[in-house]
Design a protein around this motif. Structure first.
Motif, PDB file in Angstrom:
ATOM      1  N   UNK A   6      -4.600  -2.099   4.247  1.00 51.73           N
ATOM      2  CA  UNK A   6      -4.065  -1.473   5.461  1.00 51.73           C
ATOM      3  C   UNK A   6      -5.063  -1.555   6.599  1.00 51.73           C
ATOM      4  N   UNK A  22       0.822  -1.206   0.000  1.00 48.99           N
ATOM      5  CA  UNK A  22       0.000   0.000   0.000  1.00 48.99           C
ATOM      6  C   UNK A  22       0.863   1.266   0.000  1.00 48.99           C
ATOM      7  N   UNK A  23       2.115   1.149   0.426  1.00 53.02           N
ATOM      8  CA  UNK A  23       3.006   2.310   0.440  1.00 53.02           C
ATOM      9  C   UNK A  23       3.351   2.816  -0.957  1.00 53.02           C
ATOM     10  N   UNK A  77       2.711   4.705  10.042  1.00 52.64           N
ATOM     11  CA  UNK A  77       2.160   3.553   9.357  1.00 52.64           C
ATOM     12  C   UNK A  77       1.754   3.996   7.954  1.00 52.64           C
ATOM     13  N   UNK A  78       1.895   3.109   6.988  1.00 56.75           N
ATOM     14  CA  UNK A  78       1.593   3.489   5.606  1.00 56.75           C
ATOM     15  C   UNK A  78       0.104   3.487   5.314  1.00 56.75           C
ATOM     16  N   UNK A  79      -0.623   4.354   5.976  1.00 61.91           N
ATOM     17  CA  UNK A  79      -2.070   4.421   5.756  1.00 61.91           C
ATOM     18  C   UNK A  79      -2.412   5.595   4.862  1.00 61.91           C
TER      19      UNK A  79
END
Ligand SMILES: Cc1cc2nc3c(=O)[nH]c(=O)nc-3n(C[C@H](O)[C@H](O)[C@H](O)COP(=O)(O)O)c2cc1C
Ligand code: SF4
Ligand code: FES
Lengths: 393, 174
Positions: A317, A156-157, A171-173
């Motif tokens: 995520x 998702x990043x 966090x990669x949100x």
């Protein structure tokens, strides 16, 4: 096997030197004439993005090269970074002149850490050659440098706002968009995020001219495109084709004329059956960031759907419900289909759930994760329905 | 953790944090360096990093648990990640997986008792034209066959020669 790529024929520094000579307004005009759209998947016009960043006001601006390349079946950015890294850094520096940025960041996926040393060597040489650092590329007062940052194994990043979150130490949100990175990006500053391949093409366009690029491809999809081709074919690898090429032509070149279906655009793309191989690879027809996966005559399409759904269940995520719960439900449905316990009625409900996810999910991951499932249900109903436990089509 | 080891870790973290900086943007580089050096990020390290960056330890923990390459539990000296995505699946990753499990006597998600090997699944790693693809720590292997599995494991073991082993293992278990 790879065909000869344009990238092998363009000299390092050539595009950047041309850009440094003409300056911001002419670079933006050149990109507009070239009519290039982003190569990372979404196909956003590069000149529009660079213009917005140039117009944005901020004490500093950033150029981010997205080298997270996590879409299943994509590996062209790996090839570009390992063989033509200079073009990518040329492109970042050109974007920096255009947008007025001082700093560049290459976000390299953790899986590609084996390329890190070579990339650092290229950067060091570019500093020695005056292409980075004080008065980069001979432009007085233009002090641009590039730092490489690593990802840590999260698909998702690759989504640009999640990437920025990750760079900021979170966090990669994914974030809500708007605001878009071009005005509120890394550290809240105007930020251009472009794909590896996009930036390398920008360098080629400045070196060879906008007309050269624009003459290739279709009206809405200008230029050549790298395709990463894998799966059931004789010659998998990275190929360059003009956008607008038909699937049939591509399959002929890679030795996969007996294919039963191809997945275009990776797990988040769509599955095209043999009957539709006259369709074109272009933003206006079947779009792709570069992933093409070929399925030969013997492949079970339900296995394919399951593999993709497992991917999304793993990589969601978890921030929003449609994606977090929806992917689980679709995977459960696939298991039911495999066991022969999924009624037509329930399958219809799953399809409508998939369509809800496409509109209700917060980011591109959840919006596109049902695509593969939906296109396989649409094109291969007789293959996935009516199974007795343990049998395959 | 032995007090002497704890002091050593404390000093090493200080050096690392000084190098990366104390701003929030340094968090990922710091965590990545700790992961690389020690094989996992223990509570003590998370606490210490949080203090240095003036953030709550829960924030650090949240980041560590989000990324699949960061771990709060000890893992093996060699982390073997086999790609399970479609192109590698079609290229025969299941048989490579079975052979890995047999040779190591563990299942995916587990670590050998001697703490040398951890088996993990990974998603597409950008080597789909050369599958089945596998990463062992930072090194990538392509077109892996069941037959090559033992050879690759032996290669790892040979890097842990009795001499090399001491330093490495000790460092890893701090
Ligand atoms: C889940 C997800 C993953 C993505 N992964 C990537 C990626 O690995 N590389 C990439 O360039 N773009 C990726 N994108 C697209 C980026 O958000 C962004 O559109 C792109 O980097 C812009 O560059 P371009 O305009 O040059 O294509 C992803 C998008 C989503 C929703
Ligand atoms: S769509 Fe999925 S990946 Fe995107 S924000 Fe929602 S839960 Fe996260
Ligand atoms: S599918 Fe295994 S590396 Fe891409």
């Amino acid at each position: 096997m790879s065909t000869e790529l344009t990238f092998s024929q363009v000299d390092p520094y050539a595009g950047l030197k041309a850009a440094a000579g003409i300056g911001r307004a002419d670079i933006l005009a050149t990109m507009k004439t070239a009519n290039i759209r982003g190569r990372g998947g979404a196909g956003f016009p590069v000149s529009v993005k660079w213009n917005l960043a140039a117009a944005a006001v901020g004490p500093e601006k950033f150029i981010v090269c997205n080298a997270d390349e996590g879409e299943p079946g994509t590996f062209k950015d790996r090839l570009v970074l390992s063989e033509h890294a200079d073009l990518v850094f040329d492109g970042m520096t050109i974007a920096a002149i255009a947008a007025g940025a001082q700093k560049g960041i290459l976000y390299l996926r953790g899986e590609y850490v084996y390329m890190l040393n070579d990339l650092e060597t290229v950067l060091a040489r570019r500093r020695e050659d005056g292409m980075l650092g004080q008065n980069s590329a001979g432009r007085i007062g233009f002090d641009f440098d590039v730092e490489i940052r690593l990802g840590s194994g999260a698909y998702v990043c690759g989504e640009e706002t999640a990437l920025i979150e990750s760079l900021e130490g979170h966090r990669g949100e994914p974030r809500n968009r708007p605001p878009f990175p071009v005005d509120t990006g890394y550290l809240g500053r105007p930020t251009v995020v472009n794909n590896v391949e996009t930036l390398a093409w920008a360098a080629c366009i400045l070196a060879r001219g906008a007309e050269w690029f624009n003459r290739i491809g279709t009206e809405q999809s200008a230029g050549p495109k790298l395709l990463s081709i894998s799966g059931d074919c004789e010659n998998p690898g990275v190929y360059e084709f003009p956008l607008g090429v038909s699937i049939t032509e591509v399959l002929k070149v890679v030795g996969a004329e007996d294919a039963k279906a191809v997945q275009i655009g990776g797990a988040s793309g769509q599955c095209v059956p043999a009957g539709n191989f006259e369709r074109k690879i272009a933003f206006e027809d079947v779009a792709t960031g570069g992933s093409i996966i070929v399925f030969g005559p013997g492949r079970d399409m339900l296995d394919v759907a399951r593999n993709f759904m497992e991917f999304f269940v793993d990589e969601s995520c978890g921030q929003c419900t449609p994606c977090r719960e929806g992917n689980e439900k679709l995977l459960e449905g696939i298991e039911m289909l495999a066991a022969g316990t999924c009624s037509m009625k329930y399958l219809r409900e799953l399809c409508s759930l998939g369509k809800t996810m496409q509109v209700a999910s917060k980011c591109g991951l959840g919006q596109s994760s049902p695509n593969a499932f939906l296109s396989i249900v649409e094109h291969f109903p007789d293959e996935i329905l009516g199974r007795a436990e343990g049998t395959v089509a | 953790m032995l007090v002497s080891n704890r002091n050593r870790l404390d000093r090493e973290l200080d050096v690392l944090i000084d190098k990366c900086g104390r701003q929030r943007t340094a968090l990922m580089p710091i965590l990545q360096a700790v992961q690389r050096k020690y094989g996992f990020i223990r509570n003590f390290a998370m606490q210490k990093i949080a203090d240095a960056l003036s953030i709550h330890p829960v924030e650090v923990h949240g980041v560590v648990t989000f990324y699949s390459f960061l771990s709060e539990k000890p893992r093996g000296r060699f982390i073997i990640r086999l790609c399970r995505t479609i192109s590698c699946e079609m290229a025969g990753k299941d048989r490579v997986a079975a052979q890995l499990e047999t040779e190591l006597g563990i299942k995916f998600g587990e670590t050998t008792v001697d703490k040398r090997f951890t088996l993990e699944w990974a998603n597409c790693m950008g080597l789909c034209d050369q599958g089945p693809a596998m990463l062992v720590n930072d090194t990538h292997y392509t077109r892996v066959t069941p037959q090559r599995v033992l050879e690759i494991l032996e290669e790892c073991r040979s890097r842990l020669s009795p001499h090399a082993m001491q330093g490495a293992e000790e460092e890893h278990l701090v």
